[in-house]
Scaffold this motif. Structure first.
Motif, PDB file in Angstrom:
ATOM      1  N   VAL A  64      -1.676   2.381  44.216  1.00  0.00           N
ATOM      2  CA  VAL A  64      -2.047   2.149  42.612  1.00  0.00           C
ATOM      3  C   VAL A  64      -2.900   3.178  42.056  1.00  0.00           C
ATOM      4  CG1 VAL A  64      -1.485  -0.301  42.538  1.00  0.00           C
ATOM      5  CG2 VAL A  64      -3.700   0.309  43.211  1.00  0.00           C
ATOM      6  N   PRO A  65      -2.861   3.675  40.745  1.00  0.00           N
ATOM      7  CA  PRO A  65      -3.901   4.662  40.563  1.00  0.00           C
ATOM      8  C   PRO A  65      -5.281   4.226  40.068  1.00  0.00           C
ATOM      9  CG  PRO A  65      -2.526   3.767  38.612  1.00  0.00           C
ATOM     10  CD  PRO A  65      -2.252   2.944  39.702  1.00  0.00           C
ATOM     11  N   ASP A  83       3.912   8.052  45.534  1.00  0.00           N
ATOM     12  CA  ASP A  83       4.643   6.973  44.692  1.00  0.00           C
ATOM     13  C   ASP A  83       3.337   6.139  44.010  1.00  0.00           C
ATOM     14  OD1 ASP A  83       6.743   8.668  44.836  1.00  0.00           O
ATOM     15  OD2 ASP A  83       7.397   6.898  46.599  1.00  0.00           O
ATOM     16  N   PHE A  84       3.186   6.260  42.890  1.00  0.00           N
ATOM     17  CA  PHE A  84       2.251   5.280  42.283  1.00  0.00           C
ATOM     18  C   PHE A  84       3.267   4.187  41.603  1.00  0.00           C
ATOM     19  CE2 PHE A  84      -0.483   8.824  42.705  1.00  0.00           C
ATOM     20  CZ  PHE A  84      -1.729   8.318  42.894  1.00  0.00           C
ATOM     21  N   LEU A  85       2.499   2.920  41.737  1.00  0.00           N
ATOM     22  CA  LEU A  85       3.154   1.826  41.074  1.00  0.00           C
ATOM     23  C   LEU A  85       2.659   1.944  39.622  1.00  0.00           C
ATOM     24  CD1 LEU A  85       4.816  -0.653  41.657  1.00  0.00           C
ATOM     25  CD2 LEU A  85       2.753  -1.904  41.889  1.00  0.00           C
ATOM     26  N   ASN A  86       3.570   1.736  38.625  1.00  0.00           N
ATOM     27  CA  ASN A  86       3.281   1.893  37.356  1.00  0.00           C
ATOM     28  C   ASN A  86       3.296   0.480  36.644  1.00  0.00           C
ATOM     29  OD1 ASN A  86       2.693   2.973  34.856  1.00  0.00           O
ATOM     30  ND2 ASN A  86       4.728   3.741  34.567  1.00  0.00           N
ATOM     31  N   THR A  87       2.081   0.197  36.706  1.00  0.00           N
ATOM     32  CA  THR A  87       1.635  -1.448  36.154  1.00  0.00           C
ATOM     33  C   THR A  87       0.818  -1.497  35.723  1.00  0.00           C
ATOM     34  OG1 THR A  87       2.252  -3.845  36.523  1.00  0.00           O
ATOM     35  CG2 THR A  87       1.258  -2.652  38.305  1.00  0.00           C
ATOM     36  N   THR A  88       0.292  -2.929  35.265  1.00  0.00           N
ATOM     37  CA  THR A  88      -1.215  -3.196  34.760  1.00  0.00           C
ATOM     38  C   THR A  88      -1.754  -3.654  36.056  1.00  0.00           C
ATOM     39  OG1 THR A  88      -0.681  -5.279  33.909  1.00  0.00           O
ATOM     40  CG2 THR A  88      -0.647  -3.148  32.294  1.00  0.00           C
ATOM     41  N   LEU A 145      -4.396  11.266  34.017  1.00  0.00           N
ATOM     42  CA  LEU A 145      -4.166  12.393  33.388  1.00  0.00           C
ATOM     43  C   LEU A 145      -2.945  13.367  33.881  1.00  0.00           C
ATOM     44  CD1 LEU A 145      -5.336  14.397  30.884  1.00  0.00           C
ATOM     45  CD2 LEU A 145      -6.875  15.549  32.850  1.00  0.00           C
ATOM     46  N   ALA A 146      -2.917  13.350  35.070  1.00  0.00           N
ATOM     47  CA  ALA A 146      -1.873  13.956  35.889  1.00  0.00           C
ATOM     48  C   ALA A 146      -0.579  13.475  35.427  1.00  0.00           C
ATOM     49  CB  ALA A 146      -2.007  13.932  37.526  1.00  0.00           C
ATOM     50  N   ALA A 147      -0.364  11.956  35.460  1.00  0.00           N
ATOM     51  CA  ALA A 147       0.898  11.430  34.902  1.00  0.00           C
ATOM     52  C   ALA A 147       1.158  11.517  33.601  1.00  0.00           C
ATOM     53  CB  ALA A 147       0.747  10.067  35.324  1.00  0.00           C
ATOM     54  N   LYS A 148       0.268  11.697  32.606  1.00  0.00           N
ATOM     55  CA  LYS A 148       0.424  11.982  31.308  1.00  0.00           C
ATOM     56  C   LYS A 148       1.064  13.598  31.097  1.00  0.00           C
ATOM     57  CE  LYS A 148      -2.017  11.704  26.756  1.00  0.00           C
ATOM     58  NZ  LYS A 148      -3.145  11.026  26.059  1.00  0.00           N
ATOM     59  N   SER A 149       0.142  14.342  31.759  1.00  0.00           N
ATOM     60  CA  SER A 149       0.628  15.829  31.842  1.00  0.00           C
ATOM     61  C   SER A 149       2.144  15.927  32.314  1.00  0.00           C
ATOM     62  CB  SER A 149      -0.203  16.716  32.557  1.00  0.00           C
ATOM     63  OG  SER A 149      -0.125  16.519  33.704  1.00  0.00           O
ATOM     64  N   MET A 150       2.470  15.004  33.265  1.00  0.00           N
ATOM     65  CA  MET A 150       4.077  15.145  33.801  1.00  0.00           C
ATOM     66  C   MET A 150       4.891  14.425  32.570  1.00  0.00           C
ATOM     67  SD  MET A 150       2.875  14.333  37.465  1.00  0.00           S
ATOM     68  CE  MET A 150       4.426  13.642  38.108  1.00  0.00           C
ATOM     69  N   LYS A 151       4.389  13.884  31.660  1.00  0.00           N
ATOM     70  CA  LYS A 151       5.022  13.310  30.527  1.00  0.00           C
ATOM     71  C   LYS A 151       5.670  11.815  31.195  1.00  0.00           C
ATOM     72  CE  LYS A 151       5.936  16.724  27.381  1.00  0.00           C
ATOM     73  NZ  LYS A 151       4.748  17.513  27.711  1.00  0.00           N
ATOM     74  N   GLN A 152       4.983  11.347  32.448  1.00  0.00           N
ATOM     75  CA  GLN A 152       5.219  10.131  32.872  1.00  0.00           C
ATOM     76  C   GLN A 152       4.118   9.146  33.061  1.00  0.00           C
ATOM     77  OE1 GLN A 152       7.834  10.546  36.580  1.00  0.00           O
ATOM     78  NE2 GLN A 152       7.506  12.734  36.172  1.00  0.00           N
ATOM     79  N   PRO A 153       3.606   8.522  31.937  1.00  0.00           N
ATOM     80  CA  PRO A 153       2.333   7.949  31.670  1.00  0.00           C
ATOM     81  C   PRO A 153       2.240   6.918  32.446  1.00  0.00           C
ATOM     82  CG  PRO A 153       3.565   7.999  29.664  1.00  0.00           C
ATOM     83  CD  PRO A 153       4.132   8.826  30.670  1.00  0.00           C
ATOM     84  N   VAL A 197       5.717   6.415  39.439  1.00  0.00           N
ATOM     85  CA  VAL A 197       5.420   7.964  39.149  1.00  0.00           C
ATOM     86  C   VAL A 197       4.934   8.352  40.203  1.00  0.00           C
ATOM     87  CG1 VAL A 197       4.153   9.340  37.559  1.00  0.00           C
ATOM     88  CG2 VAL A 197       4.626   7.238  36.748  1.00  0.00           C
ATOM     89  N   THR A 198       5.683   9.538  40.737  1.00  0.00           N
ATOM     90  CA  THR A 198       5.226  10.457  41.870  1.00  0.00           C
ATOM     91  C   THR A 198       4.401  11.410  41.489  1.00  0.00           C
ATOM     92  OG1 THR A 198       7.398   9.663  42.885  1.00  0.00           O
ATOM     93  CG2 THR A 198       6.360  11.776  43.790  1.00  0.00           C
ATOM     94  N   ILE A 199       3.364  11.701  42.149  1.00  0.00           N
ATOM     95  CA  ILE A 199       2.405  12.646  41.926  1.00  0.00           C
ATOM     96  C   ILE A 199       1.868  13.188  43.420  1.00  0.00           C
ATOM     97  CG2 ILE A 199       0.091  13.301  41.095  1.00  0.00           C
ATOM     98  CD1 ILE A 199       0.206  10.787  39.153  1.00  0.00           C
TER      99      ILE A 199
END
Length: 241
Positions: free
Chosen positions: A65-66, A11-16, A73-81, A5-7
């Protein structure tokens, strides 16, 4: 689901956290491959926006990583949680546990001499199978080759760099090419928590994503840093780059 997810061009890795450590970092350690991790909060992202040299250093990381409720919150507002927050302190502790289990070596760079020494003593006490490859306080010239040479000679599997924002990422990016192995990670004030000179927020605050508020209440002088978080959120919500 996208792997990234790019903020604000980061570029943030989207994982746990569990998957990040198991699938991305542990193989690097087993294969002795160098690796640069950035656990980025809103303050770090804002710094990349304002400082081109710092942005270049962060974008050299193998994984960003986030770390921070504002990023989620930013990623969620971008609809890319993003799947979850991956806190730098938690990653450091999990890596120390892994190093303890597998007898890996760690180098501890940063913080004041007394804090650094006490943090390493706590590592020795809590993770007795971790081999301490070396340690050095954070008050040195970033261009001093003696420090980077000593770390390279130590052959450390993990290098925790507690030099604070923006110095730690700048230092890693500038020197990483000289290392043939080692997972490098900026850990901010984590040595203070390890040493017991600073306390982390209680779990209830962390679980509610309110660790930032706990820090502000405990350390009111941090208010300018918290303002950066709000500026970050406003820019994301109102789509101002």
């Amino acid at each position: 689901m996208s792997h990234y997810v790019t903020i604000m061009d980061i570029d943030f890795l989207n994982t746990t956290k569990e998957t990040f450590l198991r699938a991305f970092i542990q193989p690097r350690l087993m294969n002795e491959q160098p690796c640069f991790i950035v656990t980025a909060n809103p303050e770090i992202v804002m710094q990349t926006r304002e400082d081109p040299a710092y942005k270049k250093s962060v974008k050299q990381a193998d994984y960003v990583v986030p770390d921070g409720a504002g990023i989620l919150l930013a990623a969620k507002s971008m609809k890319q949680p993003l799947q979850e927050r991956i806190a730098g302190y938690d990653v450091m502790i999990d890596l120390l546990r892994y190093a303890d289990k597998h007898g890996l070596s760690c180098y501890f760079l940063g913080a004041e001499e007394t804090v650094n020494k006490k943090a390493v003593a706590e590592v020795n006490r809590n993770f007795p199978n971790v081999r301490v490859a070396g340690r050095h306080h954070g008050f040195f010239d970033v261009d001093d080759p003696e420090v980077s040479d000593a770390i390279a000679r130590s052959g450390a599997d993990l290098v925790f760099v507690a030099l604070g924002l923006p110095r730690q990422e700048l230092w890693i990016a500038e020197h990483k090419e000289m290392f043939s192995k080692g997972v490098f990670m900026g850990v901010g004030g984590s040595f203070d928590v390890l040493a017991g000179t600073a306390k982390r927020a209680p779990d209830i605050w962390i679980n509610l994503n309110l660790e930032w508020l706990y820090r502000l209440l405990k350390q009111p002088f941090r208010w300018k840093r918290i303002l950066k978080v709000f500026e970050f959120i406003i820019r994301i919500v109102f789509k101002r780059s």
